[in-house]
Scaffold this active site. Structure first.
Site, PDB file in Angstrom:
ATOM      1  CB  CYS A  35      -0.903  -0.026   1.234  1.00 25.84           C
ATOM      2  SG  CYS A  35      -1.696   1.546   1.614  1.00 25.84           S
ATOM      3  CD1 TRP A  75      -6.198  -3.566   4.903  1.00 23.66           C
ATOM      4  CD2 TRP A  75      -4.599  -4.465   3.630  1.00 23.66           C
ATOM      5  NE1 TRP A  75      -5.954  -2.696   3.864  1.00 23.66           N
ATOM      6  CE2 TRP A  75      -4.971  -3.225   3.075  1.00 23.66           C
ATOM      7  CE3 TRP A  75      -3.600  -5.214   3.004  1.00 23.66           C
ATOM      8  CZ2 TRP A  75      -4.380  -2.718   1.917  1.00 23.66           C
ATOM      9  CZ3 TRP A  75      -3.010  -4.703   1.859  1.00 23.66           C
ATOM     10  CH2 TRP A  75      -3.404  -3.471   1.318  1.00 23.66           C
ATOM     11  CB  THR A 100      -7.664   2.150   5.863  1.00 24.97           C
ATOM     12  OG1 THR A 100      -7.657   2.920   7.060  1.00 24.97           O
ATOM     13  CG2 THR A 100      -8.997   2.324   5.150  1.00 24.97           C
ATOM     14  CB  VAL A 101      -2.785  -0.499   6.170  1.00 31.67           C
ATOM     15  CG1 VAL A 101      -3.241  -1.769   6.842  1.00 31.67           C
ATOM     16  CG2 VAL A 101      -2.781  -0.686   4.651  1.00 31.67           C
ATOM     17  CE1 TYR A 106      -5.681   3.447  -5.273  1.00 36.13           C
ATOM     18  CE2 TYR A 106      -3.820   4.965  -5.370  1.00 36.13           C
ATOM     19  CZ  TYR A 106      -4.370   3.764  -4.965  1.00 36.13           C
ATOM     20  OH  TYR A 106      -3.605   2.874  -4.243  1.00 36.13           O
TER      21      TYR A 106
END
Length: 330
Positions: free
Chosen positions: A69, A102, A136-137, A200
């Site tokens: 990521c 994740w 999220t990370v 993105y």
């Protein structure tokens, strides 16, 4: 499915506010858990205080990140550059995730050895049982309770520098030079909206018009960066700052993922002399290149984004050895 590499694939277009909405376009959700970790739990000198304040305390927190990521990659790099490895532990998830979370499939038994979790989702639900947003990370997790502290990625790295100063290594770089801060904020904002997030917007555009707008914006910014780097070694001058960290994580993924997978294909990074030399310069600097795992990066994007790559076939190239060629920018 919401993409979870640093945020759901929906939301705002600025790391610190400012919405961006277009027909058929891409919206990044920037609504994160806004807690901050600060010296003695003080009110921070910079940025908003919209959540709880947690005190800096060595050994209390675990950074959960993913090498795949780009947003988490920032935190991995900054933690290393500042020498915080002995005061903030780190757990790494695997490169893929499903709709839930994740997972720690790189660890023995598929569990994080400190938190004992199979999924990062467990830390979120431990604190917020009804949490319904993207998992999220990067994420900061309190080791003793196993609860999420914050996943607000722009402020995580900011606070690593400003709030954990007492624990920086003696040779830690000045990632936020006071005399350059105002200009640096402007540069980082443009890098985020037009490049970090711009790729993105290209990749997730839902119609031709939205894609063309995203493509034009991205390459306008890339040309601006090419020109800027023709007269300086790094974005802010002769020394590395957080602005460079934030740009690097996108450049490192450009030819391997964004050029083809996200249709950001006017030219490759290797065809832009200043940006390519700059990217190799950083890659060959201690703390940068060793954080890049091209196999995990490609696996993440090409396997997780099934709507863009339904076959989930992962490309074999490009060859990574080119990153070690002389950069000529010293």
């Amino acid at each position: 499915m919401a993409g979870q590499d640093g945020g759901q694939d929906g939301g705002q277009d600025s790391e610190q506010g400012g919405s961006y909405v277009e027909k058929g376009g891409f919206n990044r959700d920037m609504n994160y858990v806004p807690d901050r970790i600060t010296q003695d739990g003080r009110r921070p000198e910079h940025g908003p205080v919209e959540g709880e304040l947690w005190p800096v305390e060595p050994g209390r927190y675990r950074l959960v990140a993913a090498a795949a990521c780009p947003w988490a990659n920032r935190a991995i790099i900054v933690r290393g550059l500042l020498g915080l490895q002995d005061v903030i532990s780190m757990g790494l998830t695997g490169p893929t995730h499903d709709e839930r979370s994740w997972t720690f499939d790189l660890d023995e038994g598929g569990r994080d050895p400190v938190l004992g979790y199979e999924r990062l989702q467990e830390a979120y639900l431990k604190r917020f049982p009804d949490y319904s947003r993207g998992i999220t990370v990067p994420a900061m997790v309190e080791e003793s309770s196993g609860e999420l502290v914050t996943n607000d990625f722009p402020w995580i790295t900011h606070d690593f520098f400003h709030e954990w100063r007492d624990f920086h290594s003696a040779d830690a770089p000045d990632l936020w030079p006071t005399d350059l801060r105002e200009e640096m904020e402007e540069v980082m904002k443009r890098v985020f909206t037009e490049v970090n997030n711009g790729v993105y917007r290209c990749g997730f555009a839902g119609d031709q018009e939205s894609y063309q707008d995203a493509y034009d914006r991205l390459w306008t910014a890339m040309d601006w960066l090419e020109e800027r780097l023709a007269s300086r070694r790094f974005l802010m001058g002769d020394a590395i700052t957080e602005a460079d960290v934030r740009l690097f994580t996108t450049l490192a993924r450009f030819d391997a993922v964004y050029h083809g997978h996200f249709k950001a294909n006017r030219v490759k990074l290797t065809e832009m002399p200043q940006l390519w030399g700059y990217a190799r310069d950083l890659f060959q600097t201690a703390g940068f290149g060793e954080t890049i795992d091209f196999a995990q990066i490609k696996t993440h994007y090409y396997v997780v984004h099934k709507d863009i790559n339904p076959t989930q076939v992962v490309p074999a190239g490009p060859e990574p050895d080119v990153w070690l060629e002389p950069h000529g920018r010293g």
